[in-house]
Design an enzyme around this catalytic site. Structure first.
Site, PDB file in Angstrom:
ATOM      1  CG  HIS A   1      -8.758   0.660 -27.348  1.00  0.00           C
ATOM      2  ND1 HIS A   1      -9.468   0.257 -26.236  1.00  0.00           N
ATOM      3  CD2 HIS A   1      -8.596   2.000 -27.221  1.00  0.00           C
ATOM      4  CE1 HIS A   1      -9.722   1.318 -25.480  1.00  0.00           C
ATOM      5  NE2 HIS A   1      -9.211   2.390 -26.061  1.00  0.00           N
TER       6      HIS A   1
ATOM      7  CG  ASP B   1     -10.581  -2.475 -24.782  1.00  0.00           C
ATOM      8  OD1 ASP B   1     -10.449  -2.208 -25.986  1.00  0.00           O
ATOM      9  OD2 ASP B   1     -10.445  -1.639 -23.886  1.00  0.00           O
TER      10      ASP B   1
ATOM     11  CB  SER C   1      -8.747   4.112 -23.345  1.00  0.00           C
ATOM     12  OG  SER C   1     -10.020   4.201 -23.871  1.00  0.00           O
TER      13      SER C   1
END
Lengths: 458, 104
Positions: free
Chosen positions: A206, A165, A396
């Site tokens: 994220h 990620d 996600s």
């Protein structure tokens, strides 16, 4: 003229209605909701309530004398028991419990004095309830029967999940800070393929949020919980600070995680890919094939276009492609769907509020609640230490729930990716059209059932 | 006062809603026309992107995104239009494919 007035009146009414709704539900869709500011982690579970002691006086002591003694020991207020000369004393600021107890115990009229211990509910047999203060807002774990899941399996550091990620806030290094609620989480040596070094720090937000869903430190009296909190994490940075990467980086990241060894073992059993693209890639497909052949399960996000096309690599047949549902177990509006979809997991809908206690609105958006740093502070000031708990939505966020379940299944003894996938799919809660469908795949993942061996091993 | 204003406005709004009978038909045909125009524009943009070896979002082929798309912001839940996103990145695509506004 008359028509113009009517139209103006209509617009005015609309504005009033919108305004009223706005007051009733002050959270807007574009708000990033903060539950709390960062707190300093405390080691272990607190055994006593701060600033409180219990003191019992001998029967002969008059209330007025008891009051004087408590004041002398630092007491600010006291509550007398209904059943005798026993008091709950709240100390003045600056007075330590130990000092107050020392003073009280030397006083002749005192029978005994002790700290006020924290009483906890007994754990239900077969269940595990963590004491993380915002756990009650993690509706997405409740939906997955997390407490029953943890009663069976909490994970172990011998099983690691590689999070490919934007990186993870896992260490204090340069301008980067370890997220406070990763206190006890075990991290393996990761790699940053964007900057070409071994410090896979998050510079977006994220990756940290995704990783938190898998293995946030749990039952530590801080923040929130993670679904496979006993397992280890490996940060692998393949997306830049804008959340963008390439096939090459992702393929490199997969190979890194799969070939990583520690003490002669390959600890990475699961790869979480909360990423994707609109076209396919031979290099990524071959890397996934190598991972699966090596016994590693790959879990990937179906994508957030809300279209009938599952993103790559979630669409690959040997990958578990994950779509998202909201707090009502309805398809989230952004979630991609299609024949390649394997299962769904909670990804939330920030425009809805269905997930408060007992199903009533709680004034908080229905996002997945985890810890990460403020993306605005990071983008505008280059600061990666402004940690909060954020509600975030997307496939996600659904994907790491499934990656965590896969990790727990490895810990249960299942070793083959095909068996892991089958266990997850065969025990899923059928949603929508009976049987597998393109909207929900095999349905909503049910970790406790998968772990008990229903379906596959029945 | 607010409630009275609200009630009055709703009543007036009700009158506005009750328009001539041929209105919905016009609106429906307008929608169909807009959909067809959008489909033509998307086809033009996709052709433009393919000629330049760009992906569906205007980035080089082989680009990967957090969440699988640059059009959805997971922190805000906000979705942006694909063509707007592409036109912001590639103004020349807009020149090539966006319908020119009619002069009045």
């Amino acid at each position: 003229m008359c028509r113009t007035i009517r139209i103006l009146a209509f617009v005015a009414a609309l504005a009033i209605v919108v305004d009223l709704i706005g007051h009733r539900l002050p959270l807007r869709a574009d708000d990033v909701y903060r539950v709390a500011s960062v707190r300093i982690p405390e080691r272990g579970r607190r055994a006593y309530r701060p600033g409180e002691v219990i003191v019992q006086f001998k029967e002969a002591v008059r209330d007025r004398d008891a009051s004087d003694m408590m004041r002398e020991a630092g007491g600010r207020t006291a509550r007398r028991s209904d059943f005798g000369p026993r008091y709950l004393v709240r100390l003045d600021d600056g007075f330590e419990i130990a000092d107050a107890l020392d003073r009280l115990r030397t006083m002749p009229g005192v029978d005994f004095a002790e700290p006020n211990g924290v009483a906890r509910a007994f754990q239900r047999v077969g269940y595990f309830t963590p004491h993380d203060p915002f756990y009650t807002s993690q509706w997405h774990f409740r939906m997955l029967d997390s407490e029953r899941t943890w009663g069976i399996q909490k994970g172990d550091p011998s099983v690691a999940v590689a999070v490919l990620d934007t990186g993870i806030a896992y260490e204090d290094f340069g301008p980067y800070r370890k997220a406070p609620d990763f206190g006890g989480t075990v991290f393996l040596q990761g790699h940053d393929f964007i900057n070409g070094d071994d410090h896979a720090n998050d510079d977006n937000f994220h990756g940290t949020h995704v990783a938190s869903t898998i293995a946030e430190a749990t039952d530590n009296n801080i923040g929130v919980a993670g679904l496979a909190f006993g397992c280890a994490l490996m940060p692998v940075k393949v997306l830049d600070n804008e959340g963008v990467g390439s096939f090459f980086m992702v393929a490199e990241g997969i190979d890194y995680a799969v070939t990583f060894t520690q003490n002669g073992q390959h600890p990475v059993k699961v790869i979480n890919l909360s990423l994707g693209g609109d076209s396919s890639s031979t290099s990524v497909r071959q890397a996934v094939d190598r991972a699966v052949a090596a016994g590693v399960t790959v879990v990937a996000a179906a994508g957030n276009d809300g279209q009938g096309k599952v993103s790559f690599p979630a669409a690959l047949p040997n990958v578990i492609g994950v779509g998202a549902v909201d707090g009502r177990k309805m398809k989230a509006p952004y979630s991609n769907f299609g024949p390649e979809l394997s299962v769904v997991a909670p990804g939330g809908d920030i425009n809805r509020d269905d997930t408060g206690p007992d199903g009533v609105p709680d004034g908080r958006p229905d996002g997945v609640l985890q810890q990460t740093f403020d993306p605005d502070t990071a983008a505008e000031q280059g600061r990666y230490d402004d940690f909060h708990y954020f509600f975030v939505v997307g496939t996600s966020q659904a994907t790491p729930h499934v990656a965590a379940v896969a990790a727990l299944l490895y810990r249960q003894g299942i070793t083959q990716p095909a068996a892991i996938k089958a266990a997850i799919e065969n025990t899923a809660e059928d949603l929508g059209t009976p049987g597998r469908d393109d909207t929900f795949g095999h349905g909503l993942v049910r970790p406790a059932l998968a772990l008990r061996g229903y379906g596959l091993n029945q | 006062m607010l409630a009275v204003g609200l009630l009055l406005s709703f009543l007036l709004a009700g009158s506005v809603a009750a328009g001539p009978k041929d209105k919905p038909v016009t609106s429906k045909s307008k929608t169909a026309s807009a959909k067809a125009a959008r489909a033509r524009e998307e086809k033009c943009v996709d052709r433009w992107l393919a000629e330049r070896k760009l992906d569906a979002y205007g980035s080089p082929e082989g680009t990967m995104y957090a969440g699988g798309t640059p059009l959805f912001n997971e922190a805000t839940g906000r979705h942006i239009d694909r063509l707007d996103h592409i036109y912001r990145k590639h103004a020349e695509a807009k020149v090539a494919c966006a319908p020119t506004p009619k002069k009045r």
